[in-house]
Design an enzyme around this catalytic site. Structure first.
Site, PDB file in Angstrom:
ATOM      1  N   SER A   4       4.826  -5.607  -3.243  1.00 50.81           N
ATOM      2  CA  SER A   4       4.692  -4.165  -3.393  1.00 50.81           C
ATOM      3  C   SER A   4       5.355  -3.428  -2.225  1.00 50.81           C
ATOM      4  O   SER A   4       6.549  -3.603  -1.978  1.00 50.81           O
ATOM      5  CB  SER A   4       3.208  -3.821  -3.529  1.00 50.81           C
ATOM      6  OG  SER A   4       3.035  -2.532  -4.023  1.00 50.81           O
ATOM      7  N   TYR A   5       4.591  -2.615  -1.476  1.00 53.54           N
ATOM      8  CA  TYR A   5       5.176  -1.879  -0.357  1.00 53.54           C
ATOM      9  C   TYR A   5       5.622  -2.811   0.772  1.00 53.54           C
ATOM     10  O   TYR A   5       6.266  -2.372   1.724  1.00 53.54           O
ATOM     11  CB  TYR A   5       4.181  -0.841   0.179  1.00 53.54           C
ATOM     12  CG  TYR A   5       4.822   0.208   1.060  1.00 53.54           C
ATOM     13  CD1 TYR A   5       5.508   1.291   0.513  1.00 53.54           C
ATOM     14  CD2 TYR A   5       4.757   0.117   2.447  1.00 53.54           C
ATOM     15  CE1 TYR A   5       6.104   2.243   1.328  1.00 53.54           C
ATOM     16  CE2 TYR A   5       5.347   1.062   3.258  1.00 53.54           C
ATOM     17  CZ  TYR A   5       6.022   2.128   2.698  1.00 53.54           C
ATOM     18  OH  TYR A   5       6.611   3.068   3.502  1.00 53.54           O
TER      19      TYR A   5
ATOM     20  N   GLY B 202       0.830  -1.197   0.000  1.00 53.33           N
ATOM     21  CA  GLY B 202       0.000   0.000   0.000  1.00 53.33           C
ATOM     22  C   GLY B 202       0.872   1.257   0.000  1.00 53.33           C
ATOM     23  O   GLY B 202       1.218   1.758  -1.050  1.00 53.33           O
TER      24      GLY B 202
ATOM     25  N   ASP C  44       4.364  -5.757 -15.109  1.00 53.11           N
ATOM     26  CA  ASP C  44       3.940  -4.784 -14.102  1.00 53.11           C
ATOM     27  C   ASP C  44       4.637  -3.462 -14.374  1.00 53.11           C
ATOM     28  O   ASP C  44       5.855  -3.423 -14.564  1.00 53.11           O
ATOM     29  CB  ASP C  44       4.321  -5.293 -12.708  1.00 53.11           C
ATOM     30  CG  ASP C  44       4.157  -4.230 -11.631  1.00 53.11           C
ATOM     31  OD1 ASP C  44       3.200  -3.441 -11.729  1.00 53.11           O
ATOM     32  OD2 ASP C  44       4.973  -4.209 -10.693  1.00 53.11           O
TER      33      ASP C  44
ATOM     34  N   HIS D 165       1.693  -6.994 -11.325  1.00 53.26           N
ATOM     35  CA  HIS D 165       2.194  -6.498 -10.043  1.00 53.26           C
ATOM     36  C   HIS D 165       2.011  -7.523  -8.922  1.00 53.26           C
ATOM     37  O   HIS D 165       2.884  -7.677  -8.070  1.00 53.26           O
ATOM     38  CB  HIS D 165       1.468  -5.200  -9.697  1.00 53.26           C
ATOM     39  CG  HIS D 165       2.016  -4.485  -8.511  1.00 53.26           C
ATOM     40  ND1 HIS D 165       3.328  -4.084  -8.416  1.00 53.26           N
ATOM     41  CD2 HIS D 165       1.425  -4.101  -7.339  1.00 53.26           C
ATOM     42  CE1 HIS D 165       3.528  -3.473  -7.261  1.00 53.26           C
ATOM     43  NE2 HIS D 165       2.396  -3.472  -6.589  1.00 53.26           N
TER      44      HIS D 165
END
Length: 469
Positions: free
Chosen positions: A179-180, A82, A388, A441
């Site tokens: 991701s984050y 996020g 991605d 992603h």
């Protein structure tokens, strides 16, 4: 009776009492079945672990035992990035968990490639303000939560969770995410390593390795790689590419207004195509605006405006987030999961609109942390979907160059169990990097079979097959 015997009896009585209390807590969290759930052979539990008494912060978890022999399988904590997106919405319900909500159907779809075929799975909504996790201190959501508190709360969660589930304490423990989670995973791993060196045996966590997909690691290379990837994939023009290169210095945490203006032109492209998977269709459901995800890790003023409105990457349906959103807002689902017990004054959402993640507590780079983790001899794998555009494979390759690791086996194809090229891999000293051909992603959504194969090899510390047989 002498004092020594009395003490021994007291210790034994306390141990029995603690075991009874733990058993009671476990049973209270047991999930009999979810609405619309297919029959399964494994056990599942869900509920809350308080991570900060003074602020009243509690993280929501969902634990799903391995499909076979859970007592002999490792434990995996899976974290969605996020910052501010729910691991229940993504990790469990779209990527690696066993249960996927569906469009227009009351029943859940069983994921044939769930990672609990290989490990016990633990998902948490982190930080507080995300999903069902909550705080009783409203200022936490406005100016308190950043990378530091997120790692500390996750660590305190693990201590509390292992007290509730002591039978898993000796299991090999791994942390994964995407991701984050390129921040979440190494920051939590670093804290575990530090605390393991000073804590009592009772609080030791048997951490063995980390794995991160399409990881946001280093702001400079994340952003420069994103622009290069867009140009190489015919998403932006030569002119815009040169303009961004001229006006933007991504080594700076705050870029110039001229750079911002150029980046806005780049962002406009992703209003019409899905940057999370360049070649997937976008969601055209009339309700798509009901969901909004803020990916504020695209940090720096230049990229903070990128958002993603209802465009999921499910391999069978790009509107999956809508069904997920509807499912977890059902009162009967929340009751079955022992969720929303404090009646949070907002609807459950895949990504939080209530949390303002502190911009002054976001690491510009987690590379220094990764160097320490590699030096501690933990297993470290990165994997990257190659279509991605959010944290593209280009960004990750630039990031890996900064680590300056010795290469033990260079760019080598790996094969799936159906004899196709799954992607390529590089074996560094202390780190394995795997690409996944045709994945976006969130790799397990479009390439679930390959993702499970990678995870299984990661757990076994085995190289992916370099021959198609």
């Amino acid at each position: 009776m002498d004092k020594a015997k009395k003490h021994m009896i007291l210790v034994l009585l306390m141990a029995v009492a603690a075991t009874a209390s733990t058993t009671t807590e476990q049973e209270a969290d047991r999930v009999a079945a979810l609405p619309g759930q297919p029959a399964v052979s494994f056990e599942q539990y869900a509920g809350y672990v308080t991570v900060n008494e003074s602020h009243g912060r509690a993280l929501f978890y969902w634990f799903l035992e391995a499909t076979e022999n859970p007592q002999n399988k490792p434990l995996l904590l899976f974290l969605t990035g996020g910052p501010g997106c729910s691991s229940i919405a993504y990790g469990q319900s779209q990527e690696v968990g066993p249960f996927f909500p569906q469009k227009g159907k009351p029943e859940l779809k069983l994921n044939d490639y769930s990672w609990n075929k290989a490990a016990n799975l633990l998902f948490i909504d982190s930080p507080v303000g995300v999903g069902f996790s909550y705080t009783n201190t409203s200022s936490d959501l406005k100016d308190h939560i950043g990378d530091t508190i997120t790692a500390l709360d996750s660590y305190n969660f693990l201590l509390g969770w292992f007290q509730r589930f002591p039978q898993f304490k000796s299991h090999e423990f791994y942390i994964a995410g995407d991701s984050y989670a390129g921040h979440y995973v190494p920051q939590l791993a670093e804290l575990i390593i530090e605390r393991n060196n000073i804590t009592s045996d009772d609080d030791l966590i048997n951490l063995k390795g980390i794995m991160i997909g399409n990881p946001a690691i280093d702001s400079e290379t994340d952003q420069s790689g994103r622009i290069d990837y867009a140009w190489h994939h015919a998403v932006i023009s030569d002119g815009l590419y040169e303009e961004i290169k001229e006006k933007c210095n991504f080594t700076q945490q705050i870029v110039s207004n001229d750079c911002n203006s150029s980046i806005q032109k780049y962002i406009e492209v992703y209003n019409i195509i899905d940057m999370y998977n360049l070649y997937s269709p976008t969601c055209v459901d009339n309700n798509q605006t009901a969901i909004s995800e803020s990916y504020s890790y695209l940090k720096g003023d230049a990229l903070k405006y990128i958002s993603h409105s209802g465009k999921s990457l499910a391999w069978y349906d790009p509107c999956a987030l809508i069904y997920i959103n509807n499912y977890f807002n059902r009162a009967d689902v929340q009751q079955a999961l022992h969720a929303n017990v404090t009646k949070i004054p907002y609807s459950w959402a895949p990504c939080s609109a209530n949390l303002q993640y502190r911009s002054d507590d976001v690491a510009f780079s987690t590379l220094p942390i990764l160097r320490g983790i590699i030096a501690s001899n933990l297993r470290v794998w990165f994997y990257s979907g190659d279509v991605d555009a959010v944290i593209p494979v280009t960004s990750t390759r630039y990031t890996l160059r900064k680590l300056k690791l010795d290469i033990e086996q260079d760019w080598t194809p790996w094969y799936t169990d159906n004899h196709q090229v799954g992607g390529w891999r590089v074996e560094y000293k202390g780190l394995t990097f795997v690409t996944v051909r045709g994945a976006g992603h969130l790799v397990p959504i479009l390439k679930p079979r390959e993702a499970l194969q990678i995870f299984d090899h990661f757990l076994k510390n085995e190289k992916l097959p370099s021959l198609p047989f």
